[in-house]
Each structure stands twice: as C-alpha cells, then as structure tokens.
Design a protein around this motif. Structure first.
Motif, mmCIF file in Angstrom:
data_model
loop_
_atom_site.group_PDB
_atom_site.id
_atom_site.type_symbol
_atom_site.label_atom_id
_atom_site.label_comp_id
_atom_site.label_asym_id
_atom_site.label_seq_id
_atom_site.Cartn_x
_atom_site.Cartn_y
_atom_site.Cartn_z
ATOM 1 N N VAL A 133 62.297 29.769 16.883
ATOM 2 C CA VAL A 133 63.994 29.503 16.510
ATOM 3 C C VAL A 133 63.218 27.649 15.573
ATOM 4 O O VAL A 133 63.465 27.501 15.024
ATOM 5 C CB VAL A 133 64.957 29.478 16.886
ATOM 6 N N ARG A 134 62.789 26.990 16.703
ATOM 7 C CA ARG A 134 62.522 25.739 16.312
ATOM 8 C C ARG A 134 61.339 25.747 15.681
ATOM 9 O O ARG A 134 61.103 25.069 14.542
ATOM 10 C CB ARG A 134 62.262 24.656 17.574
ATOM 11 N N SER A 135 60.548 26.129 15.795
ATOM 12 C CA SER A 135 58.521 26.032 15.632
ATOM 13 C C SER A 135 59.349 26.508 13.815
ATOM 14 O O SER A 135 58.160 26.991 13.110
ATOM 15 C CB SER A 135 57.925 26.224 16.222
ATOM 16 N N SER A 136 59.854 27.799 13.649
ATOM 17 C CA SER A 136 59.437 27.965 12.338
ATOM 18 C C SER A 136 60.239 27.454 10.868
ATOM 19 O O SER A 136 60.040 27.501 10.027
ATOM 20 C CB SER A 136 60.413 29.102 12.267
ATOM 21 N N THR A 137 59.799 25.750 10.629
ATOM 22 C CA THR A 137 58.757 24.821 10.015
ATOM 23 C C THR A 137 57.827 25.640 9.219
ATOM 24 O O THR A 137 57.418 25.716 8.010
ATOM 25 C CB THR A 137 58.229 24.041 10.169
ATOM 26 N N ILE A 138 57.259 26.686 10.141
ATOM 27 C CA ILE A 138 56.114 27.383 9.441
ATOM 28 C C ILE A 138 56.787 27.831 7.795
ATOM 29 O O ILE A 138 56.055 28.607 6.809
ATOM 30 C CB ILE A 138 55.571 28.301 10.192
ATOM 31 N N LEU A 139 58.146 28.670 8.302
ATOM 32 C CA LEU A 139 58.069 29.027 6.735
ATOM 33 C C LEU A 139 58.884 27.933 5.873
ATOM 34 O O LEU A 139 58.698 28.540 4.716
ATOM 35 C CB LEU A 139 59.859 29.589 6.926
ATOM 36 N N GLY A 140 58.317 26.562 5.840
ATOM 37 C CA GLY A 140 58.684 26.304 4.988
ATOM 38 C C GLY A 140 56.882 25.917 3.930
ATOM 39 O O GLY A 140 57.545 26.014 2.751
ATOM 40 N N ILE A 141 56.382 26.470 4.639
ATOM 41 C CA ILE A 141 54.531 26.021 4.457
ATOM 42 C C ILE A 141 54.794 27.490 3.493
ATOM 43 O O ILE A 141 53.781 27.352 2.944
ATOM 44 C CB ILE A 141 53.481 26.278 5.878
ATOM 45 N N VAL A 142 55.526 28.298 3.801
ATOM 46 C CA VAL A 142 55.145 30.252 3.043
ATOM 47 C C VAL A 142 56.176 29.847 2.011
ATOM 48 O O VAL A 142 56.365 31.596 1.913
ATOM 49 C CB VAL A 142 55.331 31.453 3.985
ATOM 50 N N GLY A 143 56.609 28.626 1.703
ATOM 51 C CA GLY A 143 58.133 29.201 0.752
ATOM 52 C C GLY A 143 59.676 29.939 0.596
ATOM 53 O O GLY A 143 59.225 30.161 -0.020
ATOM 54 N N ALA A 144 59.446 29.887 2.092
ATOM 55 C CA ALA A 144 60.510 31.008 2.600
ATOM 56 C C ALA A 144 61.577 30.467 3.346
ATOM 57 O O ALA A 144 62.296 30.797 3.840
ATOM 58 C CB ALA A 144 59.858 32.044 3.594
ATOM 59 N N GLY A 145 61.396 29.242 2.742
ATOM 60 C CA GLY A 145 62.722 28.236 2.982
ATOM 61 C C GLY A 145 63.249 28.116 5.065
ATOM 62 O O GLY A 145 61.750 27.638 5.109
ATOM 63 N N GLY A 146 64.212 28.108 5.387
ATOM 64 C CA GLY A 146 64.720 28.263 6.536
ATOM 65 C C GLY A 146 64.699 26.769 6.775
ATOM 66 O O GLY A 146 64.415 25.556 6.450
ATOM 67 N N ILE A 147 65.794 26.661 8.447
ATOM 68 C CA ILE A 147 66.383 25.293 8.706
ATOM 69 C C ILE A 147 65.348 24.012 8.703
ATOM 70 O O ILE A 147 65.362 22.745 8.184
ATOM 71 C CB ILE A 147 67.110 25.198 9.231
ATOM 72 N N GLY A 148 63.958 24.428 9.231
ATOM 73 C CA GLY A 148 62.830 23.703 9.219
ATOM 74 C C GLY A 148 62.576 22.584 8.352
ATOM 75 O O GLY A 148 62.013 21.807 8.247
#
Ligand SMILES: Nc1ncnc2c1ncn2[C@@H]1O[C@H](COP(=O)(O)OP(=O)(O)OP(=O)(O)O)[C@@H](O)[C@H]1O
Ligand SMILES: Nc1ncnc2c1ncn2[C@@H]1O[C@H](COP(=O)(O)OP(=O)(O)OP(=O)(O)O)[C@@H](O)[C@H]1O
Ligand SMILES: [Mg+2]
Ligand SMILES: [Mg+2]
Lengths: 284, 316, 266, 285, 266
Positions: free
Chosen positions: D222-237
């Motif tokens: 949940v914390r490390s899903s900053t990765i979602l930001g990289i793939v353009g899928a948003g997310g809290i990170g």
C-alpha cells in the motif's frame, strides 16, 4: 472519418508539469470534452514520471502526450524522432515559456555570472530543466562551471536553493521565473518565506518554451488535425475544462489563455542541450 | 483394512454419551466451518475480481499490432509477446570475437559505478545502523508484554507506525528538501523507514519471548532495564540479527531507488541512464545490483545459519 | 542475621479465584519449611507474594518487623534481593553463560550504565565463582546456561540465589523438572545452605516424600488455605488423603498409592 | 561476606577466563568495535553530517512540520473524492499485486527450502532466481510492463506482483526451514509418506507465519505503490509526491495522516483476520 | 495377532559414538517391557531403530519373521504404522485439532489426493473417536492439540497410536514431561491397552519406580549395551547402582535412595 474505425480509443499520457500549478490540475473535464468533440473514447493517464510516458509512446501504446520541454526532447531522442509537437501554451501576457534565472542576495553586489568566480552556485536538482539542465548548459557556454565556481551543489529543490541564498548558505542559486513578477522566488516572497528585496536575479536564460502537446508521428494525419483542433479551441468551447486542466486560479497574475502551434524546431536546442549533457557524461 | 471389523462391532456396541455429544458438536462445527469458508471465499473472490477489473485485467482495447494496423484485443495476451521489448533494448551488443572490447564498452562507467556501489552500500549500512538503533530501542516499550506502561507503548507504537507507513521515497523527498540532495537525505529517509519496519518486527519478536528469565531477573532485584538487558535481549538477539540482515539487503535495494530523488547512490545513476536513454547502462547496473544482492543474501544466510545453529546447542 | 517472616491474613484474588485465602503464618529463622498441596492449591502464589512478584489483595507480610507489602522502588528491589527465589523452570537466561546468570544476583547493587554494559567487578565475579564452587559447577562457568542439564541449571539458579546473599530462600518446586539423581543433588544443596548458613528455606514441593525427607516443618495448602502445619511425623496417610483428595486420580488403591507415592514427584 | 583481595587473587589465578577474555578474544572485540565505529564515523564524514547542516535541516524540517497545523481541509467534495479514490485505487492495486505475487511465490518457495528440497543445485538455482527477481528495480519492471501493456494500472500491478514474488519466495522458504522437526517425525512414525509429512507436519506450522508475511507485505505494498504514479494510474503515492514537488506541505500532511489512518485500519482488519485464522490464544502468546 | 520382535546384533554408530552396540533381544508378544538407563545410554536410539526412523549401522531387526531392516516404500510405511511410536515431546501438530492429529494415524492407508484434501472417511473418524473415548478425550476432540495440557497431549498421542492398530507399541519416555497425576493416567492407559488388546509395549523410562510398578520385564542399557534383563524383583539396589553409576550422585545413601525411590518418577 476513416481514422475513427482504427482509433476508436485514443490514449493520452500527461505529465504533471514543472509548474506547481499543473501538478494538481485535473483532466477529467478535458477528457469528457475531447470525447464529445472527437466522437471517440478517450483515456487519459496522468503520470508523475516521464520515463513511463516515453516508453508508452515509443511502444505505440498511447497516441498523444503533454510533455514538458525537456521530456519532449527526451521522447524525441528516445523514439528516434517518432514524435511530433502540435501545440504549446500561451499566457495572458503573450509569453509562451519561462526562464531559468540565477538569483543572489541583492546586498551581495553581484551583477553577472562573471562576478561569481570562486563562489557557490546551487542547482535545484539533477532532474530539473530550469533548475539544472538549462542554466548549466548555458553557463557552460561562458565558463567552465566545475573550475569557475568553488562548488556547484544541488540544493534538492528550487525552494531550498532560494532559501539557501537568502540565508547565505549559497552565494547563488538557479531557479525559474515566468517574468519579473511571477516565478519561484517571487512566490516565496508572497508566501512570506523570504523578505521582499532580499533576492535579486542576475542572469536569465533564453526562453524555455513550454512543453508541447505531442502526437505520435505514425498516426493518421486526420487524427492529429482533429485532436489539434479540439485542443486549440478548448478555452472557447469548454472554459470549465480548460480552467481545470490549466489549474486556473483567480489570483494568478498571468494565467494561460490559449495555445500556439509549435513545431520541432522550437525544441531542437533542448535536444542539443541533452546531447551535450550526454556527451559531458560520457567524457567525464 | 482391519478397521472394518471394529466398525461393524461398533454398530451394536452402546455408544457413549461423550461420543454422541461429539457427533453433535462436530456437525455444528462442520456447518459453521463450511459457512465461514463459503462466505470467506465469496468475499475474497468478489474483492479479487473487483480489483482485477479495476486493474484492467479484463480490458479489451484497441492495440497497435506489430505491422502498424489496429485491432481490438484482450490486453493481456496481446501484451505478453511484447514483454521482452524493454529488456531487449537494454541488452548490450556483445560479440564473441570482440568480447573484451564490447564488455568494456558495456561497463564503460565502471569506475563511477564502483564508487556509487560503495556509496549505496554505505548508505544502506548507515541507514541500517540508524534503523536498528531506533527500532531496537523502541521495540521494547512497544511490545505488549514489556511496555512499562500503556502511554509509553501507545506513543512508541504510533511513532513506529508513522515512520514505516510513509513510503521511504516520500521521506526522501522531505529530507532532500531539508538537507538538500546527497546521501545524507537518503540515509535519513531509509533509516527512518527502517526504524519503523524493524521496530515492528522486533517488537513482535519481543512479544513472543519466554517471560521466565525476566521474572528471574526481577526476583533477584533487577530494574525494568535490567530485565530487558539480561532477560529479553539475549533471547531476541538471534532473531534481531536475522531481521537486521534481511533489512540490510532491502536497504541496499531501496538506496538504489532512493537515488531517484537525488539522494545519492546507484539510483541516481539509474535515473540518469534512463533520462539520457543509455539503456545498456541499465542492464549493467542491474547486474551490479544482482551480484550485490546475491552476495549479501548468501553471506547473511551463512551468518544466520551460524547464529541459529549455535542456538541448538549440542545435538542429541 | 535471619529474622522471622510473618504473613498475616494474606489473600490474593485473581478474578473469581481465591488463590491465597487469608493465610497467616510465622516462619522462624533457620527453618526448612516445605509447602505441599495439589496443583492450584496456591503454593506458587504464596511464594510469589512473599517475593513481591505479585501484590496481595489484602493482608500484610512483614520480615524482621519491616512491612514488605508497602515497599517501593529501590527498597522493593533490595527486598527481592534479600529473599532469593528459585523457580521450577529455573528461569535462567539460556543464552548467557553460567557466570553471568549467577552475576544477575548482584544486579540490585548496580547502577544503570554498569549493568547495561554487563560490567561486573572482580569481587562480584569471585563471589559468583565461590557460589558455583559450592555447587560443583565451576567447570561449567563459561558454558551457556541453556546447554546444561536440568539439574545443573537448577544448581546455577541456587548459586545465583546465594550470590544475592539473601536472608531467606524461596524455592518453587525446584525439583519438579529434574530426574531423581539431579533432584537429590538440588535438595541436598538447599539443605546444606540451610544448615551451614542458617538460611530460612521455604520450598514448594509436589513430592510428599521429598518433603518428609528434608523438611523440619511441612505446611499443606488446599484451596488457598493452610490445611496442615506440622512435622513430617504428624503427616499421616489420612492427612495426606485429605490434602490431595481422591478425585482426579483414577484408582487410589494401595498398589497405585505406592506407585503414586513413588511416581508422584514427577 | 565480600571476598577479600586474597580470595580474588586466588580465584583469578584459578579461573582467569572468568575475569578477563583471552587477549585474542579481547583483541577481536576491540578490533570489531573500532572497525564498526570507524566505518560509521567515516560515513558521517563522507556523507557530510555536519552539525550546522543538521541544525539547518532541522529548522527546515520544523517549518515543514509547522504546516501540519492546522491540517489542510479540502473544500469541495470533488477534491475529497479524488483523495479517497486515490486511496481506494492504491489499496486495490496493492491487494491485487500481493495476491498475484503470493500465488506464484507459494509453490516456488518449496523449491528453495532446505528441509524440503534436498537437491543442492536445484535449491541454489531457485534461490538465485529469487535474487534475480529482487534485483529488478521496480521502476524497470514498470517500464517493461508499460511497453507490453501500455500505461495504466495493469502495468503497475504486474510490477508489484513480480517484485513480490522475489520477496515472498525468499521469506516463505525461510519460514519453511524454521519449522520444528517433531511433528514431521510424528507423522513419519505413523507411516506417513514424505508428502504427507509435509502436508500434516510442516504446513500447519508455517501457514500462520506465511499469513503474517502476506499481510505485512500487503501493508507495505500500500505504501510502495508510488509505482502507480509512474505508470499513470494515479494512486495516493503519486498524489503525495506531486504535492511535495509542488510545496503544498499542508496538503502533504493531510495525505500522510490519511495514509497512516488507512494503514492503521488495514492493520486492525488484518489483526481480525489473523485472530480468526490462527486463534486468539496464540496471538496472545 | 502380535508376534515376536527380534533384534540381533543391532548396532548404530553416530560418528564416534556407539549409540547402540550389538544389541540382541527377543520380545515376546503381549509383554510390557520397560527400558531404563542413564541419559545417553541409547534407549531412544534403540526405539527409533525399531520404528525405522533411523537405519541400523549393522545387525538385523525382524518381526514375526519379516526382516524389518530391508523394508522400503509402502512396506516401510506399513511397518511404521504397525509399530506405533509415542514420543516424550508428544510430536503432535499443535495447530491441528485433536481429531486430525489422531487421524494422522490412518495416513499410511491414504493416497495422494485424499490426504491432500485432508479428507478422511467416516469409518476412520469413528475409529479415532473410539480411541479418544478410551482415553476420555472425546470432549477435547475439536480443540487444537497445542491448547491441551501435557498429559492430555500425551494421551492424544496414545490415541493416535491406537488408531494405527499397531502390533507393537513403542514409547520413548512418555511421562518425562508430565506431572504425577497425568503420568499415572498415561501409564495406566498404556497398561490397559497392553492388557485388553494384548499389545506388546516397549517403553523407555527414566523412573525406576514406574518401571517397577508397571513392567513385566525390565531391560537396562548402559553405553549402548544391554546391561540387565529381568523382572522387577531381580532389579536389586546393587544392580540399580551399577546401571546408573554412582558418579554424579553425591551421597547415594539409604535416606536419599529412599527419597529417590520416591522422587524418581519426575
Ligand atoms: N496470574 C494468574 N491469573 C489468574 N489466576 C491465577 C494466576 N496465577 C495463579 N492463578 C490461579 O490461582 C490458583 C493457585 O495457583 P498456584 O499457581 O498458586 O497453584 P500451585 O499450588 O502452585 O499449583 P501447581 O502445583 O500447579 O504449581 C489456581 O487456581 C490458578 O489458576
Ligand atoms: N542424531 C544423532 N547424531 C549424533 N549422535 C546421536 C544422535 N542421536 C543420538 N546420538 C548419541 O547417541 C547416544 C545415545 O543417545 P540416545 O538419545 O539414544 O540416549 P537415551 O538413552 O535416549 O538418553 P536420554 O535419556 O537422554 O534420552 C548419545 O551419546 C547421543 O549423543
Ligand atoms: Mg505452582
Ligand atoms: Mg532419549
């Protein structure tokens, strides 16, 4: 139209920009506007990092992207030129970009880069166009930064660099401004983080053109035209969507008001700059 | 099977009341278990399907085919053949004939990388030290069975939670802002995150210890600190070592990511290589990290086995 | 040096259970007292009350006229040192060496830093070695406590108790986890200390016959109360039957009683 | 009863080791400490942990912290919704990534456990395989999946799942190795086959451990899903790092508080699940 | 049904140690045999050899004329089922319920898939319940084994052994971790099975007196060899002294022997 059969779904990649306003802009209304205008499905992906968007456009996974100028250049080299800039931002005062500046304390008496010999010049962070790449590249045309300055550290952020200058940690720092009244350091004054009249710019870069709205080169021309047309007219046809996507704020002295058409020539110098940086890295 | 003989005998032997009681309980239990399982599996499946749908697993979309034409495809099978694409870009051009030169070309920046690798390991080392100190000290007041009082426990637990809940990348951004770019921000960010993560693991270990030695120390007139030092610490030490080694490896890897925000280490190099499209550098860096991870993993496995092996004492 | 230990109307209530129920006792200096009783009778609880590992619900415990129940902080830790406790499960720190385990008996005298650094003086070490020597454990002094046999571990626990230079020694089923040979060694050790140093010893036992063989005075508990208090000779078979009750042991006939008499001590 | 100096002398003469370590051991200890402290100090110097720099940073830190009060409260429902959606997406993606990683890693972990797979080379290859997976930067994984599947959550989930495979397999096989042999022996002594001894003797021992590993990693995903930001899928990170780069510190704090609250909630729920599956008695131990 | 168990010249060498040294034995059907000896004498090793948890270095073991030492695969597993083993530490699966633990005794009959699903037939369940019933454990059948007391766990282990419908029952110090009441229950359980079902029982014991009370025949081991083989009556004090040796027991005088006699079963 012919392209609508092949491009029933159009995908956009959007980078949260260099400009802090862009970072909280929302694109949902724009997406709806485009769907209405084009009559096809539109999917928008907002990414925080341009590597992903560049890979996606290089792999034909998306059709369009809003790039910053430096990420456009990266996409251009990364895809061997398979991208085509369409339009860029136009502000109220007619400007189409922003500038990198080097600021010092006003009471230091420095007037130009030449005065900074043996001093500490702080760049923002290595990934910043206006806080590192552009000033470094341009200053390096004049002097050799490594030997001319006593140190060229990274402060970590534009704000930290400017604050460091105000406090005397650095003699000078690179940051950006839109014009004499609006920019990173002016906003810090507005927020009360530094005093009025402490910080003075002593150097300004050539205009860093705002990043282009870019198309993948290998899509049908009609599609490009249709999307370009839709983007160019969004401020008239759907003002709410335009304001949301540009992060419009009433108190903004110089908001974006429209678009200008651009071509690759406009960004070539940034491509060259990146090539130069790469060469520097290879030769070090 | 001989059991059957008994089975038939059972039919006419009187069945004792406990067995009857059991049969009833068992039927009950079976029913309850079955319902729990059914409901549990249904909820799980529903959640899974829903999030899979959110995650675009069932998405059918228009894809650009290799020949440039467009077609509707289910996204997963369409993408699988292309998995190697990015990797292919990172593979260097190695020829047997000119292997030496090609290899040198591949690792052209090895001097910088060696330096950065050392820096990465040092960042991880320091971050681990900070994490171990912080996590270790806080893990005792944060353990339910050892906390001197409820308030201390509450504060320690919340602190550890915040430290580990905020992603280390975010700590890095914050520390980069405070201390400017460079390894220091990386050390602090990873160290803080590691404090939280280790603190939780350690305190779980603490909660599982045998309390009798502590009682022994207490009965001899020891203070709370004495009880911890003499009763708890020796018990948890092997686990602490093993978690610490695991964490060190994780920290090596995260310090290579942390570099991504300009906080030093190999991560910075990865970012530069990506942004300047020096793709073959990526595979070289990958190899470097892989070998490092492997060496650490191997060494810590040996060390851990030695520590645990010592535990068993003389074999019987 | 030793003085009388007095319990007056001491009770300890855990939720519903009266673990110790208005117990009054006087234990004279130098006595070797055995406490027997069924499982759950409250033997352990009583010992733990004396050592102040737990606090009584009501009643008072005093030693040499000093009220134990109201001690706090350093005074409480000093009392715990004065009244050494030996546990059924030894409660040693397995991963520390024998010597350090014994030195834990000196902790009450130590400041924060020297104890955190596990730093002991030479005098303390000598004392510990002397105690180990009395129990024939010097050769094992640098071994880890966890690698010793049960009997050795219990003797280490006694050595630790000795180092505390206690005024009274409490032992909670010290031989319950030991095999007979070791049990003999441990009980002999306690007896020896009792005789030589004149220490008061209060020991919980499961095994009637050990109690009979070693104790000057036997106290039996049942449901938290003192049920019998007298010498070994006064402990007749009838009394024993009452103490242990017959429920729970399937056949309490002569044969098994004998076995049990033998097998009980487990 | 304190020993006289003579006693001490005598004792020291007989048992020197009980008083002092042998010179060799002492030397080793001192060398280790010097090495450790030396390295640490050198790092402090090398990383420029200068006092004034720390002081300076602390001041800035203080300023950032001051933005926490009062926390930022968004004004419109749409903005709140945006935050909650991001939180929800993040949890969903982390869940999916964890489950997928788990499904692949579970069978793989048996190959890496010493007490189950006795074939040395197979075990070593498997283990090094885990290392390969873990050496992949999650960012690189994301790029691999972006090229194959395009921008969007799918690439992010797969990146999380693959990196989880490496972690899970390693932790799972260690859990398998740490089991007690006794129940296994009990099953074998009753005539159970090797497979049965694993199923009945080892599995019940490791399942609770596996469960807590999975829940812990879910939380960290949940914390490390900053990765979602990289793939353009948003997310809290992504939201968070965007606010940080834009210096919206007040919003940063509110988001951090919300993440903490969410993780706290997950912790609480996973505690419930664990209690249900493992039983309260053992939790309390 | 039961037949003679024969060990001829069986040895087991671990590295340097001869744990079992050319042991030859005949155990007649229906006997209750106790094996005693000091720690490390090789008692456990002998039992584990019989159950084939370990393989002998040399010598042969046969049962009812069948050579045990050469069994492989299914035949070996069947032998293990036929010769049930009970361990000092119970070796139950703590986290499975009592019933499943008992059903593990049926595993030898099961194929891959049925055991994969942890699926047992009703007949097997009934058998397990009957076994539990004999040991008064039905009320605990659905509890987790780990939550039971030591004595209950050991009885579960016996129930599991019963379900195996063994021809011979091996028990390795089954009461060493138990308190006397539970120890009595467990030994009584074994005796009852021995009497009612006529099963051969071979049990390692630490406690002389339990051996005396329960066993038809007592075998003493020392350093891996059979040192004594006879009835309880033949086991005189002199013999005992030889078996256990006197080193380590400080005073092996009358008084203590009596204590020991009583305290032994620990
Ligand atoms: N910490 C506690 N909380 C609740 N009840 C307790 C606690 N300690 C002891 N008891 C209860 O108090 C009663 C007396 O226990 P105690 O341990 O003193 O018995 P005992 O005579 O030592 O028995 P044993 O021979 O089994 O050690 C028992 O019913 C026990 O369940
Ligand atoms: N797996 C093993 N590896 C090496 N040595 C072993 C092993 N098992 C037993 N031994 C050795 O064999 C000898 C006999 O051991 P065994 O366990 O049979 O003794 P025991 O009579 O059962 O003793 P105890 O009463 O302590 O259980 C001992 O010296 C022991 O150290
Ligand atoms: Mg007790
Ligand atoms: Mg044994």
């Amino acid at each position: 139209d012919d392209w609508k059969k092949d491009y029933a779904v159009i995908k956009f990649g959007i980078l949260s920009g260099e400009n802090e306003k862009d970072r909280i802009a929302r694109y949902t209304p724009f997406e709806e506007y485009l769907e209405k205008e084009l009559g096809v499905e539109v999917e928008i992906f907002t990414a925080g990092n341009y590597d992903g968007v560049i890979q996606a456009i290089g792999a034909d996974q998306i059709e369009f992207a809003f790039f910053g100028s430096s990420s456009y250049a990266a996409a251009y080299t990364g895809t061997d030129g398979k991208v085509e800039p369409l339009v860029s931002r136009l502000r109220q005062d007619g400007s189409t970009g922003y500038y990198s500046v080097v600021v010092t304390r006003c009471d230091s008496g420095y007037k130009s880069i030449r005065d900074l010999e043996g001093k500490v010049l702080a760049f923002a962070d290595p990934d910043s166009t206006s806080g590192y790449a552009v000033p470094y590249f341009n200053i390096a045309q004049e002097v050799d930064p490594k030997s001319f300055f006593s140190a060229v550290p990274f402060s970590g952020s534009h704000e930290a660099g400017v604050a460091g200058v105000a406090q005397g940690t650095f003699d000078a720092a690179a940051t950006w401004q839109n014009n004499e009244v609006d920019g990173r350091w002016q906003r810090m004054i507005d927020k009360g983080m530094i005093e009025q009249g402490v910080i003075c710019p002593i150097w300004e870069s050539p205009e860093i053109t705002s990043g282009p709205f870019t198309a993948r080169a290998n899509i049908p021309q009609e599609l490009k035209d249709a999307v370009k047309e839709a983007v160019m007219t969004v401020q008239d046809k759907d003002e709410a969507a335009f304001k949301a996507m540009t992060g419009w704020k009433a108190e903004d002295p110089n908001p974006q008001t429209g678009w200008i058409e651009v071509n690759h020539e406009r960004y070539q110098w940034i491509v060259d700059m990146r090539a130069w940086l790469k060469k520097q890295r290879r030769s070090s | 099977m001989p059991g059957h003989a008994d089975m038939t005998a059972l039919a006419d032997s009187p069945i004792s009341t406990p067995i009857l009681q059991f049969e009833q309980d068992y039927a009950d239990l079976r029913r309850r278990t079955r319902i729990t399982w059914l409901v549990g599996s249904a909820v799980f499946l529903a959640l899974f399907t829903f999030s899979a749908w959110l995650g675009d697993f069932f998405k059918v979309t228009q894809i650009t085919l290799p020949d440039g034409s467009r077609d509707w495809r289910w996204i997963i099978p369409a993408g699988i053949p292309r998995l190697g694409e990015f990797i292919a870009k990172t593979i260097p051009d190695l020829h047997w004939a000119t292997f030496g030169a090609d290899f040198a070309e591949w690792f052209w920046r090895w001097k910088v990388w060696a330096k950065l690798l050392v820096e990465t390991i040092l960042i991880a080392f320091m971050a681990t030290v900070f994490g171990v100190i912080g996590g270790f000290l806080l893990s005792f007041p944060a353990a339910r069975n050892l906390a001197p009082n409820k308030w201390v426990m509450w504060i320690c637990r919340r602190y550890l939670e915040i430290a580990r809940t905020v992603p280390d990348l975010v700590w890095a951004l914050i520390f980069v802002f405070c201390f400017s770019v460079g390894p220091m921000a990386g050390v602090l960010a990873i160290g803080l995150h590691a404090t939280g993560a280790l603190g939780k693991l350690y305190s779980e270990v603490n909660e599982n210890i045998d309390m009798r030695p502590l009682e022994g120390v207490k009965a001899a007139g020891g203070t709370w600190f004495d009880q911890i030092r003499y009763g708890a610490v020796p018990q948890v030490l092997p686990n602490i070592i093993s978690y610490t080694l695991l964490r060190f490896e994780i920290n090596v890897r995260s310090s290579s990511i942390i570099g991504y925000v300009g906080a030093g280490g190999l991560g910075q190099e990865i970012r530069e290589a990506l942004s300047l499209q020096e793709y073959t550098d990526l595979s070289a860096l990958f190899l470097i990290i892989f070998v490092t991870v492997m060496v650490i993993d191997f060494a810590s496995e040996k060390l851990r086995h030695r520590v645990i092996g010592l535990e068993k004492g003389p074999s019987t | 040096m030793p003085a009388t230990l007095t319990l007056s109307n001491v009770s300890k209530i855990f939720g519903e259970t009266k673990a110790v129920d208005t117990v009054s006792l006087d234990i004279a200096p130098g006595q070797f007292v055995g406490v027997i009783g069924r499982s759950g009778a409250g033997k352990s609880t009583m010992l733990r009350l004396v050592n102040r590992l737990i606090d009584p619900t009501s009643g008072s415990i005093s030693f040499d006229g000093v009220e134990i129940t109201s001690l706090r902080g350093k005074a409480l830790r000093d009392w715990r040192r004065d009244c050494a406790m030996i546990f059924q499960q030894f409660n040693l720190v397995d991963r520390l060496d024998v010597l350090t385990n014994v030195l834990i008996g000196c902790l009450a005298e130590h400041g924060f830093f020297s104890s955190m650094a596990m730093q002991f003086t030479d005098a303390e070490r000598t004392l510990a070695l002397q105690a180990l020597d009395r129990l024939d454990l010097v050769p094992q002094a640098l071994q880890r406590a966890g690698t010793l046999s049960g009997g050795q571990q219990q003797r280490v626990a006694i050595a630790k108790a000795l180092v505390q230079q206690p005024k009274i020694m409490l032992a909670d089923e010290p031989i319950a986890s030991l095999d007979p040979a070791n049990a003999t060694l441990v009980m002999d050790g306690l007896k020896q200390i009792n005789k030589e140093d004149g220490l008061t010893v209060l020991v919980n036992l499961h095994t009637l016959d050990t109690a009979r063989a070693y104790c000057d005075r036997i106290i039996a508990m049942r449901n938290g109360r003192i049920f019998f208090d007298g010498t070994a000779a006064q402990l007749t078979d009838d009394v024993v039957r009452d103490i242990y009750g017959t429920q729970g042991l399937r056949e309490f006939n002569e044969a098994v009683t004998s076995t049990q008499g033998l097998a009980v001590p487990a | 009863m304190t020993p006289t100096p003579q006693d001490i002398q005598a004792a020291m003469a007989v048992h020197p080791r009980a008083f002092r370590d042998t010179p060799a051991v002492q030397f080793r200890k001192i060398a280790l400490w010097i090495g450790f402290i030396g390295l640490f100090c050198w790092c402090l110097y090398d990383f420029n942990f200068a006092p004034e720099r720390i002081l300076h940073g602390m001041q800035r830190m203080g300023r950032i912290l001051s933005f926490m009060f009062p926390p930022h409260i968004w004004e419109t429902w749409a903005e709140w919704l945006e935050v909650f959606t991001a939180l929800g997406e993040t949890v969903a993606m982390a869940f999916l990534g964890t489950v997928l990683g788990l499904i692949v890693a579970f069978p793989l972990s048996f190959l890496g456990a010493k007490n189950i797979n006795r074939i040395f080379w197979l075990r070593q290859t498997t283990r090094r395989g885990y290392d390969i997976i873990r050496a992949f930067e999650i960012l690189i994984l994301a790029l691999i999946f972006i090229r194959a599947f395009g921008l969007g959550p799918l690439a992010g989930v797969l990146a999380i799942a693959v990196s989880e495979v490496g972690t899970f397999s390693k932790l799972f096989s260690e859990a398998l190795e740490n089991t007690s042999r006794r129940p296994v022996e009990g099953v074998v002594a009753s005539g159970g086959s090797r497979f049965q001894s694993i199923l009945f003797g080892i599995m019940p021992q490791v399942l609770p451990v596996h469960l807590s590993i999975v829940l812990y990693n879910f939380e960290s995903n949940v914390r490390s899903s900053t990765i979602l930001g990289i793939v353009g899928a948003g997310g809290i990170g992504f939201m968070l790092s965007d606010r940080i780069s834009g210096y919206f510190w007040d919003q940063v704090w509110t988001i951090i508080i919300m993440i903490v609250a969410m993780v706290y909630l997950i912790d609480y729920l996973s505690g419930l699940i664990r209690a249900r599956l493992i039983g309260h008695a053992e939790m309390a131990k």
